[in-house]
Design a protein around this motif. Structure first.
Motif, PDB file in Angstrom:
ATOM      1  N   GLN A  99      41.788  44.593  30.050  1.00  0.00           N
ATOM      2  CA  GLN A  99      41.093  44.244  31.282  1.00  0.00           C
ATOM      3  C   GLN A  99      41.794  43.061  31.950  1.00  0.00           C
ATOM      4  O   GLN A  99      42.142  42.077  31.285  1.00  0.00           O
ATOM      5  N   ARG A 112      40.192  38.645  37.589  1.00  0.00           N
ATOM      6  CA  ARG A 112      40.439  37.685  38.670  1.00  0.00           C
ATOM      7  C   ARG A 112      39.172  36.849  38.762  1.00  0.00           C
ATOM      8  O   ARG A 112      38.116  37.348  39.164  1.00  0.00           O
ATOM      9  N   GLU A 126      39.389  43.167  37.737  1.00  0.00           N
ATOM     10  CA  GLU A 126      40.054  43.717  38.912  1.00  0.00           C
ATOM     11  C   GLU A 126      40.815  44.995  38.602  1.00  0.00           C
ATOM     12  O   GLU A 126      40.851  45.925  39.408  1.00  0.00           O
ATOM     13  N   SER A 127      41.440  45.031  37.417  1.00  0.00           N
ATOM     14  CA  SER A 127      42.243  46.187  37.028  1.00  0.00           C
ATOM     15  C   SER A 127      42.110  46.405  35.528  1.00  0.00           C
ATOM     16  O   SER A 127      41.695  45.497  34.787  1.00  0.00           O
ATOM     17  N   GLY A 142      43.047  33.789  36.678  1.00  0.00           N
ATOM     18  CA  GLY A 142      42.499  34.913  35.945  1.00  0.00           C
ATOM     19  C   GLY A 142      43.152  35.046  34.595  1.00  0.00           C
ATOM     20  O   GLY A 142      43.937  34.187  34.179  1.00  0.00           O
ATOM     21  N   TYR A 198      35.732  38.399  37.416  1.00  0.00           N
ATOM     22  CA  TYR A 198      35.587  39.806  37.759  1.00  0.00           C
ATOM     23  C   TYR A 198      36.771  40.632  37.256  1.00  0.00           C
ATOM     24  O   TYR A 198      37.932  40.239  37.399  1.00  0.00           O
TER      25      TYR A 198
END
Length: 337
Positions: free
Chosen positions: A6, A9, A14-15, A324, A12
Protein backbone atom coordinates in the motif's frame (compact mmCIF):
# COMPACT_ATOMS: atom_id res chain seq x y z
CA UNK A 1 -7.91 -2.12 0.91
CA UNK A 2 -6.31 -5.55 0.86
CA UNK A 3 -3.53 -5.35 -1.71
CA UNK A 4 -0.14 -6.60 -0.53
CA UNK A 5 1.72 -3.28 -0.85
CA UNK A 6 0.00 0.00 0.00
CA UNK A 7 1.26 3.47 -0.94
CA UNK A 8 0.09 6.16 1.46
CA UNK A 9 -0.11 9.87 0.78
CA UNK A 10 -0.53 11.27 4.24
CA UNK A 11 -3.06 9.01 5.95
CA UNK A 12 -4.71 7.90 2.73
CA UNK A 13 -3.99 4.90 0.51
CA UNK A 14 -3.30 6.32 -2.94
CA UNK A 15 -2.00 3.29 -4.82
CA UNK A 16 -1.46 -0.42 -4.32
CA UNK A 17 0.66 -3.22 -5.75
CA UNK A 18 -0.12 -6.92 -6.10
CA UNK A 19 2.81 -9.28 -5.54
CA UNK A 20 3.87 -12.90 -5.92
CA UNK A 21 6.30 -14.59 -3.53
CA UNK A 22 7.96 -18.01 -3.42
CA UNK A 23 10.10 -19.25 -0.52
CA UNK A 24 11.90 -22.51 -1.32
CA UNK A 25 14.60 -24.59 0.37
CA UNK A 26 17.65 -25.94 -1.44
CA UNK A 27 15.98 -29.34 -1.97
CA UNK A 28 13.21 -27.66 -3.97
CA UNK A 29 10.53 -27.80 -1.28
CA UNK A 30 8.12 -24.85 -1.33
CA UNK A 31 7.92 -23.49 2.23
CA UNK A 32 5.81 -20.33 1.92
CA UNK A 33 4.12 -18.37 -0.81
CA UNK A 34 1.91 -15.43 -1.60
CA UNK A 35 0.00 -14.89 -4.82
CA UNK A 36 1.15 -17.36 -7.47
CA UNK A 37 4.51 -19.00 -6.61
CA UNK A 38 4.53 -20.66 -10.05
CA UNK A 39 4.04 -17.43 -11.98
CA UNK A 40 6.15 -17.54 -15.14
CA UNK A 41 8.59 -14.72 -14.65
CA UNK A 42 11.53 -13.13 -16.41
CA UNK A 43 13.78 -12.63 -13.40
CA UNK A 44 15.83 -10.26 -15.55
CA UNK A 45 19.06 -9.16 -13.83
CA UNK A 46 18.35 -11.33 -10.79
CA UNK A 47 19.75 -14.15 -12.96
CA UNK A 48 23.18 -12.52 -13.15
CA UNK A 49 24.80 -14.67 -10.42
CA UNK A 50 23.96 -17.75 -12.53
CA UNK A 51 25.09 -16.05 -15.74
CA UNK A 52 28.44 -15.51 -14.01
CA UNK A 53 29.02 -19.20 -13.20
CA UNK A 54 30.73 -20.02 -16.54
CA UNK A 55 33.22 -17.21 -15.95
CA UNK A 56 34.51 -19.24 -13.01
CA UNK A 57 33.94 -22.74 -14.43
CA UNK A 58 35.79 -22.12 -17.70
CA UNK A 59 38.87 -20.80 -15.91
CA UNK A 60 38.35 -17.30 -17.31
CA UNK A 61 38.37 -15.64 -13.89
CA UNK A 62 41.58 -17.41 -12.93
CA UNK A 63 43.24 -16.79 -16.29
CA UNK A 64 42.61 -13.05 -16.19
CA UNK A 65 43.33 -12.71 -12.48
CA UNK A 66 39.86 -11.70 -11.35
CA UNK A 67 39.60 -10.33 -7.83
CA UNK A 68 36.55 -11.06 -5.69
CA UNK A 69 35.26 -7.55 -6.38
CA UNK A 70 35.46 -8.19 -10.14
CA UNK A 71 33.52 -11.43 -9.76
CA UNK A 72 30.89 -9.43 -7.86
CA UNK A 73 30.87 -6.86 -10.66
CA UNK A 74 30.11 -9.65 -13.13
CA UNK A 75 26.80 -10.11 -11.26
CA UNK A 76 26.06 -6.39 -11.05
CA UNK A 77 23.32 -4.02 -12.00
CA UNK A 78 25.71 -1.27 -11.00
CA UNK A 79 25.09 2.44 -10.66
CA UNK A 80 27.82 3.55 -13.04
CA UNK A 81 30.01 4.95 -10.28
CA UNK A 82 33.72 5.48 -10.85
CA UNK A 83 34.62 2.19 -9.12
CA UNK A 84 32.34 0.29 -11.48
CA UNK A 85 33.50 1.93 -14.69
CA UNK A 86 37.18 1.63 -13.85
CA UNK A 87 36.82 -2.05 -12.98
CA UNK A 88 35.05 -2.80 -16.27
CA UNK A 89 37.71 -0.99 -18.26
CA UNK A 90 40.42 -2.90 -16.38
CA UNK A 91 38.80 -6.25 -17.23
CA UNK A 92 38.57 -5.26 -20.90
CA UNK A 93 42.22 -4.19 -20.98
CA UNK A 94 43.44 -7.46 -19.48
CA UNK A 95 41.42 -9.37 -22.07
CA UNK A 96 42.82 -7.18 -24.86
CA UNK A 97 39.36 -5.81 -25.62
CA UNK A 98 38.00 -2.33 -26.34
CA UNK A 99 34.98 -0.60 -24.84
CA UNK A 100 33.38 -0.69 -28.28
CA UNK A 101 33.34 -4.49 -28.03
CA UNK A 102 30.63 -4.18 -25.37
CA UNK A 103 27.24 -4.72 -26.99
CA UNK A 104 25.14 -3.65 -23.99
CA UNK A 105 24.26 -0.20 -25.27
CA UNK A 106 24.25 2.68 -22.83
CA UNK A 107 21.95 4.77 -20.68
CA UNK A 108 22.09 7.53 -18.08
CA UNK A 109 23.69 5.96 -14.98
CA UNK A 110 21.88 5.78 -11.66
CA UNK A 111 24.81 7.65 -10.09
CA UNK A 112 23.88 11.21 -10.97
CA UNK A 113 27.20 12.62 -9.72
CA UNK A 114 29.04 10.61 -12.37
CA UNK A 115 26.62 11.81 -15.04
CA UNK A 116 26.94 15.48 -14.03
CA UNK A 117 30.72 15.12 -14.03
CA UNK A 118 30.58 13.63 -17.53
CA UNK A 119 28.43 16.47 -18.86
CA UNK A 120 30.65 19.14 -17.31
CA UNK A 121 33.65 17.55 -18.98
CA UNK A 122 31.88 17.56 -22.34
CA UNK A 123 31.91 13.80 -22.55
CA UNK A 124 29.37 11.39 -23.98
CA UNK A 125 27.74 8.32 -22.51
CA UNK A 126 29.51 5.11 -23.50
CA UNK A 127 28.73 1.42 -22.87
CA UNK A 128 30.82 1.29 -19.68
CA UNK A 129 28.11 3.39 -17.99
CA UNK A 130 25.54 0.64 -18.62
CA UNK A 131 24.48 -1.14 -15.46
CA UNK A 132 25.15 -4.42 -17.29
CA UNK A 133 28.68 -3.63 -18.46
CA UNK A 134 30.22 -5.86 -15.78
CA UNK A 135 28.32 -8.90 -17.05
CA UNK A 136 29.07 -8.09 -20.68
CA UNK A 137 32.78 -7.54 -20.09
CA UNK A 138 33.08 -10.89 -18.34
CA UNK A 139 31.15 -12.74 -21.04
CA UNK A 140 33.49 -11.20 -23.59
CA UNK A 141 36.50 -12.23 -21.50
CA UNK A 142 35.16 -15.80 -21.48
CA UNK A 143 34.86 -15.77 -25.25
CA UNK A 144 38.44 -14.50 -25.55
CA UNK A 145 39.71 -17.12 -23.11
CA UNK A 146 38.04 -19.92 -25.08
CA UNK A 147 38.91 -18.45 -28.51
CA UNK A 148 35.26 -17.87 -29.44
CA UNK A 149 33.76 -15.14 -31.59
CA UNK A 150 33.49 -11.86 -29.65
CA UNK A 151 31.09 -10.16 -32.06
CA UNK A 152 28.11 -12.49 -31.63
CA UNK A 153 28.31 -13.29 -27.91
CA UNK A 154 24.75 -12.00 -27.18
CA UNK A 155 23.15 -14.55 -29.49
CA UNK A 156 21.46 -17.51 -27.81
CA UNK A 157 23.29 -19.88 -30.19
CA UNK A 158 26.69 -18.60 -29.03
CA UNK A 159 28.60 -20.94 -26.68
CA UNK A 160 28.66 -18.20 -24.03
CA UNK A 161 24.86 -18.20 -23.86
CA UNK A 162 24.55 -21.96 -24.17
CA UNK A 163 26.72 -22.37 -21.08
CA UNK A 164 24.50 -19.90 -19.22
CA UNK A 165 21.39 -21.80 -20.29
CA UNK A 166 22.91 -25.03 -18.95
CA UNK A 167 23.65 -23.43 -15.57
CA UNK A 168 20.16 -21.98 -15.16
CA UNK A 169 18.55 -25.28 -16.14
CA UNK A 170 20.55 -27.26 -13.59
CA UNK A 171 20.67 -24.83 -10.68
CA UNK A 172 17.00 -23.85 -11.00
CA UNK A 173 16.00 -27.46 -11.78
CA UNK A 174 14.09 -26.93 -14.99
CA UNK A 175 14.68 -28.55 -18.41
CA UNK A 176 16.27 -26.23 -20.95
CA UNK A 177 13.39 -26.72 -23.38
CA UNK A 178 10.96 -25.38 -20.74
CA UNK A 179 12.85 -22.11 -20.32
CA UNK A 180 11.18 -19.24 -22.16
CA UNK A 181 13.65 -17.03 -24.00
CA UNK A 182 13.47 -13.41 -25.05
CA UNK A 183 15.83 -10.40 -25.10
CA UNK A 184 16.82 -8.35 -22.06
CA UNK A 185 17.29 -4.60 -21.99
CA UNK A 186 21.03 -4.97 -22.55
CA UNK A 187 20.57 -7.23 -25.60
CA UNK A 188 21.39 -10.57 -23.97
CA UNK A 189 19.02 -13.53 -23.71
CA UNK A 190 16.60 -13.36 -20.78
CA UNK A 191 15.08 -16.44 -19.20
CA UNK A 192 11.46 -17.03 -18.17
CA UNK A 193 10.84 -19.73 -15.56
CA UNK A 194 8.38 -20.26 -12.69
CA UNK A 195 9.03 -17.99 -9.73
CA UNK A 196 9.54 -20.96 -7.41
CA UNK A 197 12.36 -22.24 -9.65
CA UNK A 198 14.07 -18.87 -9.41
CA UNK A 199 13.74 -19.08 -5.62
CA UNK A 200 15.29 -22.56 -5.78
CA UNK A 201 18.23 -21.12 -7.70
CA UNK A 202 18.83 -18.61 -4.92
CA UNK A 203 18.47 -21.29 -2.26
CA UNK A 204 21.24 -23.19 -4.02
CA UNK A 205 23.32 -20.06 -4.42
CA UNK A 206 23.06 -19.73 -0.63
CA UNK A 207 23.61 -23.47 -0.01
CA UNK A 208 25.07 -25.16 -3.11
CA UNK A 209 26.71 -28.16 -1.46
CA UNK A 210 25.10 -31.46 -2.43
CA UNK A 211 22.71 -29.88 -4.93
CA UNK A 212 24.97 -29.69 -8.00
CA UNK A 213 28.38 -31.03 -9.02
CA UNK A 214 31.30 -30.23 -6.74
CA UNK A 215 32.90 -27.89 -9.29
CA UNK A 216 29.62 -26.02 -9.88
CA UNK A 217 29.01 -25.77 -6.14
CA UNK A 218 32.49 -24.25 -5.74
CA UNK A 219 31.71 -21.70 -8.46
CA UNK A 220 28.42 -20.77 -6.80
CA UNK A 221 30.13 -20.39 -3.44
CA UNK A 222 32.81 -18.16 -4.96
CA UNK A 223 30.18 -15.95 -6.59
CA UNK A 224 27.99 -15.85 -3.46
CA UNK A 225 30.91 -14.90 -1.22
CA UNK A 226 32.20 -12.27 -3.67
CA UNK A 227 28.78 -10.62 -3.81
CA UNK A 228 28.44 -10.53 -0.03
CA UNK A 229 32.03 -9.34 0.45
CA UNK A 230 31.73 -6.56 -2.16
CA UNK A 231 28.06 -5.53 -2.27
CA UNK A 232 29.01 -2.06 -3.46
CA UNK A 233 30.13 -3.67 -6.73
CA UNK A 234 26.83 -5.53 -7.15
CA UNK A 235 24.79 -2.33 -6.92
CA UNK A 236 26.20 0.92 -5.53
CA UNK A 237 25.60 3.65 -2.98
CA UNK A 238 22.17 3.77 -1.32
CA UNK A 239 20.92 0.66 -3.13
CA UNK A 240 18.85 -2.15 -1.62
CA UNK A 241 21.23 -4.95 -2.65
CA UNK A 242 24.25 -3.15 -1.23
CA UNK A 243 22.59 -2.13 2.01
CA UNK A 244 20.95 -5.47 2.84
CA UNK A 245 24.09 -7.52 2.16
CA UNK A 246 26.08 -5.18 4.39
CA UNK A 247 23.46 -5.24 7.14
CA UNK A 248 23.31 -9.05 7.23
CA UNK A 249 27.09 -9.41 6.91
CA UNK A 250 27.57 -12.72 5.13
CA UNK A 251 24.15 -14.31 5.65
CA UNK A 252 22.10 -12.88 2.77
CA UNK A 253 22.99 -12.79 -0.92
CA UNK A 254 20.54 -10.70 -2.92
CA UNK A 255 19.97 -9.45 -6.44
CA UNK A 256 17.42 -7.11 -7.95
CA UNK A 257 15.84 -7.63 -11.35
CA UNK A 258 14.00 -5.19 -13.58
CA UNK A 259 10.19 -5.03 -13.63
CA UNK A 260 9.79 -5.47 -9.89
CA UNK A 261 11.87 -8.59 -9.20
CA UNK A 262 13.86 -9.13 -6.01
CA UNK A 263 15.59 -12.38 -5.07
CA UNK A 264 17.47 -13.42 -1.94
CA UNK A 265 19.35 -16.43 -0.63
CA UNK A 266 19.61 -17.01 3.13
CA UNK A 267 22.91 -18.76 3.81
CA UNK A 268 22.35 -20.21 7.29
CA UNK A 269 18.92 -21.61 6.38
CA UNK A 270 19.61 -22.68 2.81
CA UNK A 271 16.45 -21.04 1.52
CA UNK A 272 15.72 -18.85 -1.46
CA UNK A 273 13.16 -16.07 -1.84
CA UNK A 274 11.86 -14.77 -5.15
CA UNK A 275 9.48 -11.82 -5.40
CA UNK A 276 7.70 -10.39 -8.42
CA UNK A 277 5.68 -7.18 -8.29
CA UNK A 278 2.82 -7.76 -10.72
CA UNK A 279 2.85 -4.26 -12.23
CA UNK A 280 6.66 -4.15 -12.48
CA UNK A 281 7.15 -1.36 -9.92
CA UNK A 282 10.49 -1.35 -8.16
CA UNK A 283 9.22 0.89 -5.35
CA UNK A 284 7.35 -2.09 -3.91
CA UNK A 285 10.02 -4.81 -4.19
CA UNK A 286 12.30 -3.76 -1.33
CA UNK A 287 9.33 -3.25 1.00
CA UNK A 288 7.98 -6.70 0.08
CA UNK A 289 11.41 -8.29 0.60
CA UNK A 290 11.81 -6.79 4.06
CA UNK A 291 8.35 -8.00 5.07
CA UNK A 292 9.14 -11.54 3.90
CA UNK A 293 12.31 -11.49 5.99
CA UNK A 294 10.35 -10.23 9.02
CA UNK A 295 7.76 -12.98 8.71
CA UNK A 296 10.50 -15.60 8.40
CA UNK A 297 12.14 -14.28 11.57
CA UNK A 298 15.27 -13.14 9.77
CA UNK A 299 16.81 -9.99 11.22
CA UNK A 300 16.69 -8.15 14.52
CA UNK A 301 16.46 -4.62 15.90
CA UNK A 302 19.92 -3.69 14.62
CA UNK A 303 19.21 -4.77 11.03
CA UNK A 304 15.75 -3.16 11.20
CA UNK A 305 17.34 0.14 12.16
CA UNK A 306 19.89 -0.04 9.34
CA UNK A 307 17.19 -0.92 6.80
CA UNK A 308 14.26 1.12 8.14
CA UNK A 309 13.84 3.10 4.90
CA UNK A 310 13.16 -0.16 3.09
CA UNK A 311 10.73 -1.48 5.71
CA UNK A 312 8.57 1.65 5.44
CA UNK A 313 9.85 3.32 2.29
CA UNK A 314 9.31 7.09 2.42
CA UNK A 315 7.32 8.88 -0.26
CA UNK A 316 9.01 12.23 -0.91
CA UNK A 317 7.80 15.37 -2.63
CA UNK A 318 9.82 17.67 -4.91
CA UNK A 319 11.36 19.39 -1.87
CA UNK A 320 12.56 16.02 -0.51
CA UNK A 321 10.01 16.20 2.31
CA UNK A 322 8.40 12.96 3.47
CA UNK A 323 4.69 13.10 2.71
CA UNK A 324 3.81 9.43 2.72
CA UNK A 325 5.07 5.89 3.03
CA UNK A 326 5.05 2.52 1.22
CA UNK A 327 3.99 -0.32 3.54
CA UNK A 328 3.51 -4.07 3.34
CA UNK A 329 0.09 -5.58 4.05
CA UNK A 330 0.26 -9.34 3.45
CA UNK A 331 0.78 -12.63 5.26
CA UNK A 332 2.73 -15.51 3.73
CA UNK A 333 0.84 -18.76 3.26
CA UNK A 334 2.61 -21.86 4.62
CA UNK A 335 2.91 -24.61 2.03
CA UNK A 336 0.47 -27.46 2.43
CA UNK A 337 2.35 -30.63 3.37
Amino acid sequence: MSEAIQVFRGNYVESTHHIHVAVVDYTGKLLYSYGDPKRLTFARSAMKPFQAVPIVETGTAASFGYSASEIALSCASHSGETIHREAVLDILERANLEEDDLLCGTHVPRDKDSYIELIKAGGELTPVFSNCSGKHSSMLATAVHLHEDIHTYPQISHPVQQRVLNVIAEVCSIPEEQIGLSVDGCGLPVHQIPLCNTALGFARLAHPGGTVSVSRAEALEMIRDAMMEHPEMVAGKKRFDTDIMRAFNGNIVTKVGAEGVQCMGIVDRGIGIAIKIEDGSDRASGVAAMEVLRQLGIGDESTDELLKDYIHAPVLNARNVKIGVVKANFVLDPAVI
